[in-house]
Design a protein around this motif. Sequence first.
Motif, PDB file in Angstrom:
ATOM      1  N   GLN A  18       0.848  -1.183   0.000  1.00 52.29           N
ATOM      2  CA  GLN A  18       0.000   0.000   0.000  1.00 52.29           C
ATOM      3  C   GLN A  18       0.883   1.233   0.000  1.00 52.29           C
ATOM      4  OE1 GLN A  18      -2.358  -0.578   3.424  1.00 52.29           O
ATOM      5  NE2 GLN A  18      -3.286  -2.415   2.614  1.00 52.29           N
ATOM      6  N   GLY A  25      -5.307  10.813   6.997  1.00 57.44           N
ATOM      7  CA  GLY A  25      -6.020  11.842   6.270  1.00 57.44           C
ATOM      8  C   GLY A  25      -6.755  12.669   7.300  1.00 57.44           C
ATOM      9  N   PHE A  27     -10.084  14.994   8.035  1.00 62.08           N
ATOM     10  CA  PHE A  27     -11.396  15.444   7.562  1.00 62.08           C
ATOM     11  C   PHE A  27     -11.985  16.378   8.591  1.00 62.08           C
ATOM     12  CE2 PHE A  27     -12.113  10.889   5.905  1.00 62.08           C
ATOM     13  CZ  PHE A  27     -11.158  11.089   4.934  1.00 62.08           C
ATOM     14  N   PRO A  29     -15.644  16.931   9.399  1.00 62.63           N
ATOM     15  CA  PRO A  29     -17.006  16.553   9.026  1.00 62.63           C
ATOM     16  C   PRO A  29     -18.019  17.640   9.365  1.00 62.63           C
ATOM     17  CG  PRO A  29     -16.371  15.429  11.025  1.00 62.63           C
ATOM     18  CD  PRO A  29     -15.188  16.216  10.590  1.00 62.63           C
ATOM     19  N   PHE A 310      -7.981  -0.943   4.570  1.00 60.07           N
ATOM     20  CA  PHE A 310      -6.833  -0.045   4.457  1.00 60.07           C
ATOM     21  C   PHE A 310      -7.017   1.238   5.248  1.00 60.07           C
ATOM     22  CE2 PHE A 310      -8.587   3.172   1.674  1.00 60.07           C
ATOM     23  CZ  PHE A 310      -9.583   2.505   0.981  1.00 60.07           C
ATOM     24  N   ARG A 312      -9.518   3.560   8.381  1.00 61.57           N
ATOM     25  CA  ARG A 312     -10.576   3.586   9.375  1.00 61.57           C
ATOM     26  C   ARG A 312     -10.884   5.006   9.764  1.00 61.57           C
ATOM     27  NH1 ARG A 312      -9.628  -0.973  13.952  1.00 61.57           N
ATOM     28  NH2 ARG A 312      -9.492  -2.576  12.379  1.00 61.57           N
TER      29      ARG A 312
ATOM     30  N   GLY B  82     -17.888  19.984  12.551  1.00 66.12           N
ATOM     31  CA  GLY B  82     -17.283  19.040  13.484  1.00 66.12           C
ATOM     32  C   GLY B  82     -15.814  19.319  13.689  1.00 66.12           C
ATOM     33  N   GLU B  83     -15.275  18.711  14.720  1.00 67.24           N
ATOM     34  CA  GLU B  83     -13.837  18.818  14.934  1.00 67.24           C
ATOM     35  C   GLU B  83     -13.122  17.941  13.932  1.00 67.24           C
ATOM     36  OE1 GLU B  83     -12.680  17.969  18.908  1.00 67.24           O
ATOM     37  OE2 GLU B  83     -13.974  19.556  19.671  1.00 67.24           O
ATOM     38  N   GLU B  84     -11.882  18.278  13.717  1.00 69.63           N
ATOM     39  CA  GLU B  84     -11.109  17.494  12.751  1.00 69.63           C
ATOM     40  C   GLU B  84     -10.979  16.057  13.215  1.00 69.63           C
ATOM     41  OE1 GLU B  84      -7.330  19.034  11.720  1.00 69.63           O
ATOM     42  OE2 GLU B  84      -8.197  20.399  10.258  1.00 69.63           O
ATOM     43  N   ILE B  85     -11.198  15.156  12.300  1.00 67.93           N
ATOM     44  CA  ILE B  85     -10.978  13.760  12.644  1.00 67.93           C
ATOM     45  C   ILE B  85      -9.980  13.183  11.652  1.00 67.93           C
ATOM     46  CG2 ILE B  85     -13.157  13.269  13.781  1.00 67.93           C
ATOM     47  CD1 ILE B  85     -13.806  11.978  10.901  1.00 67.93           C
ATOM     48  N   PHE B  86      -9.446  12.062  11.994  1.00 68.59           N
ATOM     49  CA  PHE B  86      -8.385  11.515  11.165  1.00 68.59           C
ATOM     50  C   PHE B  86      -8.785  10.176  10.595  1.00 68.59           C
ATOM     51  CE2 PHE B  86      -6.542  14.259  14.344  1.00 68.59           C
ATOM     52  CZ  PHE B  86      -5.863  15.153  13.525  1.00 68.59           C
ATOM     53  N   MET B  87      -8.338   9.983   9.386  1.00 63.58           N
ATOM     54  CA  MET B  87      -8.521   8.674   8.793  1.00 63.58           C
ATOM     55  C   MET B  87      -7.201   7.952   8.937  1.00 63.58           C
ATOM     56  SD  MET B  87      -9.733   7.675   5.037  1.00 63.58           S
ATOM     57  CE  MET B  87      -9.841   5.982   4.527  1.00 63.58           C
ATOM     58  N   GLN B  88      -7.261   6.843   9.637  1.00 71.52           N
ATOM     59  CA  GLN B  88      -6.028   6.080   9.828  1.00 71.52           C
ATOM     60  C   GLN B  88      -5.851   5.138   8.660  1.00 71.52           C
ATOM     61  OE1 GLN B  88      -7.229   4.558  13.703  1.00 71.52           O
ATOM     62  NE2 GLN B  88      -5.091   4.842  14.253  1.00 71.52           N
ATOM     63  N   PHE B  89      -4.733   5.263   7.991  1.00 75.32           N
ATOM     64  CA  PHE B  89      -4.436   4.291   6.945  1.00 75.32           C
ATOM     65  C   PHE B  89      -3.657   3.155   7.568  1.00 75.32           C
ATOM     66  CE2 PHE B  89      -4.755   8.146   4.232  1.00 75.32           C
ATOM     67  CZ  PHE B  89      -5.873   7.734   3.545  1.00 75.32           C
ATOM     68  N   LEU B  90      -4.086   1.987   7.325  1.00 75.32           N
ATOM     69  CA  LEU B  90      -3.377   0.831   7.860  1.00 75.32           C
ATOM     70  C   LEU B  90      -2.331   0.430   6.833  1.00 75.32           C
ATOM     71  CD1 LEU B  90      -6.602  -1.062   8.849  1.00 75.32           C
ATOM     72  CD2 LEU B  90      -5.353   0.541  10.242  1.00 75.32           C
ATOM     73  N   THR B  91      -1.223   1.132   6.858  1.00 71.55           N
ATOM     74  CA  THR B  91      -0.229   0.911   5.821  1.00 71.55           C
ATOM     75  C   THR B  91       0.573  -0.344   6.081  1.00 71.55           C
ATOM     76  OG1 THR B  91       0.982   2.564   7.036  1.00 71.55           O
ATOM     77  CG2 THR B  91       0.186   3.196   4.873  1.00 71.55           C
ATOM     78  N   ASN B  92       0.888  -0.984   5.000  1.00 72.13           N
ATOM     79  CA  ASN B  92       1.717  -2.187   5.044  1.00 72.13           C
ATOM     80  C   ASN B  92       1.334  -3.103   6.199  1.00 72.13           C
ATOM     81  OD1 ASN B  92       3.106  -1.249   2.849  1.00 72.13           O
ATOM     82  ND2 ASN B  92       4.553  -0.121   4.135  1.00 72.13           N
ATOM     83  N   LYS B  93       0.071  -3.310   6.278  1.00 70.41           N
ATOM     84  CA  LYS B  93      -0.498  -4.083   7.364  1.00 70.41           C
ATOM     85  C   LYS B  93       0.068  -5.499   7.379  1.00 70.41           C
ATOM     86  CE  LYS B  93      -5.096  -5.597   8.307  1.00 70.41           C
ATOM     87  NZ  LYS B  93      -6.330  -5.700   7.567  1.00 70.41           N
ATOM     88  N   GLU B  94       0.225  -6.048   6.194  1.00 70.15           N
ATOM     89  CA  GLU B  94       0.667  -7.445   6.102  1.00 70.15           C
ATOM     90  C   GLU B  94       2.041  -7.641   6.710  1.00 70.15           C
ATOM     91  OE1 GLU B  94       0.465  -9.069   2.248  1.00 70.15           O
ATOM     92  OE2 GLU B  94      -1.699  -8.869   2.144  1.00 70.15           O
TER      93      GLU B  94
END
Lengths: 357, 293
Positions: A18, A25, A27, A29, A310, A312, B82-94
């Motif tokens: 990946q 990221g 956002f 909302p 990938f 959450r 809304g307050e800022e929220i984060f998107m967690q990328f699960l990088t190279n999870k494997e």
Amino acid sequence: MLQWLPILEKVQPHHRRQVTKQDTGTFKPIILHGHERAITQIKYNTDGDLLLSCSKDPTPNIWYSITGERLGTFDGHNGAVWSIDINWDSTKVVTGAADNTARLWDPSNGKMLSAIETKTAVRSCSFSYSGKMVLYTTDKSLGKTCEINIIDLNQQLQNGHVVSGAAQSTILNIPVPTSKVSSAIWGPLDQSIITGHENGDIIQWDIRTGKKMLLVQEHKDVINDLQYSKDELMFITASKDHTAKLFDVSTMKPLKVYKTERPVNSGAISPIADHVIVAGGQEAMDVTTTSARQGKFDARFFHLIFEEEFGRIKDHFGPINSVAFHPDGKSYSSGGEDGYVRTHTFDPAYFEFDFEY
Amino acid sequence: MTNLRFLNILDLPPTGIEIKGNTKIVTEFKYNDEGKKIKVVRHYRIEKRKVSKAVAERKLWKKYGQARNDPPGPNPSNTIGGEEIFMQFLTNKEEDNKAEESGLAKLKGRGLVLCRICKEDHWTTQCPYKDKFSDLAELRPEVKTKKLDWLWMSATPSHNSQVEEKIKAGKYVPPSMRDGASRRGGESMTSSRTRDETATIRVTNLSEDVQDSDLQELFRPFGQISRIYLAKDKVTAQSKVSLSPIELTRFSLRWETKELNKEKDISSLIVQLKVADDLHHLLYNFFHKGIES
């Protein structure tokens, strides 16, 4: 889309990596607070400028999706509203509620156009692709069986308020004595309907004969949600058995499985990327016995083909009951048990994110 | 007080709306819960978008229902930034997982690992249906009896054929006659307490900010830890310096009692360890009779 699916499947998983420039990221909302109780369903219209939401309180809301401004409410129901839909040209809205009615509304002024009285609560309702027919299903309760009904919209609008059993506009009525219908969508070309059942069955019905065409038993528990991909060649199921599955519409064969550790309440397929949002969480009745961290109320992003999670997004403080992608794929909304609808606009990090294979 | 506040609201400066370039600034005055006057300034970005005719027409619809009296633009009581929220990328999870569970991963896919709940290829603790079937009656007694057998190997269950017949017929059997009555295990309070103590290590003189996880880490090499109870001060929620029993279910036999009695260092405090007397005895038997479990 279906044609290149098998080719990509041959890619060996360990060659995949990946790639993203950032790990997170960000956002901001927009929180839509128009309901007093848990959201049951949210839906965008075809153009994506309107967002409809219904909840366990009796007033469904309609919003401008860009600004989050509330356009209005549909006042009239006397019970939890389980399902909402808008037709393709955004001229009619249908809602199905636990007050034993399905109601048709004019979204331009919020006036009720017609009401259909049913014997039991209306669990799901939806417009056909053409917008000329309405499908609604009723619950099994008080000794009454679950029913699938299809009505002719134009005739219904002439009838006005119609008491159950006397509906002249009914085109088709299928009693379902077995497991209750928990979600329903129209099949391709308005020739069939697809229903998800309480025991996990998914059935395709021929609407000309009212007979079962295909029955698949891929899920072990309630199908909470059915949603189409943009081209309507595939649909995604969301089941309490902790999985969401991707099905081919014509053959009803399962293509992909997205596994989680909690009941899944809703799944949506991105119209522009090979992404799937799977959302749910610890069931509302069990929430008080666990902490929010364990409830896993995240919206989870899976790769459509690789079935791999990938990303959450953690923001609701209760299970997510419904998710929907904006038709342009650049934002999505989620409605939760906490009564809030949250609209998220994706940031560049999301679009940069990709799988290397 | 409330009346005063109502009057005060009339004294507030009116809400000001100012448009500067492409920003709309809404300045609002209100009273907070403490009755203090506060100024709320909201900044909105004005964007012009090209939209289809249908969308543009819909934008001109009048608001209705409960939004009937809302001013143009988002109503702050319904639409909240809304307050800022984060998107967690699960990088190279494997790759991450590989390092973590290399040993377990090898077992997977070979049919060696079988879930007791759904019979699929994973550990029972990781079963997705775990919470659903957590009350499965077959699972628990199995675990419990295993534990008891180990601890009370000398105790032989008494099987009375008469009693068994009675049970089958659904007749009442007094508790003293039931299977397991002679065993010291069971659901009663006293027996469970004794069981706890036999396999318990007390750690004393702990530092105040020691956490469960610290103790886990410290004792994991010695065996499977089934329970850690960290005595905590009710008021400060910090661990008491006094007793903190740790219950271990299974010990590795290589474990030397001497090593256990050694002083261990957690957070620069000397920690005193003491094994329950019964356990000492039990371990002694193991070592000297050479029983392998």
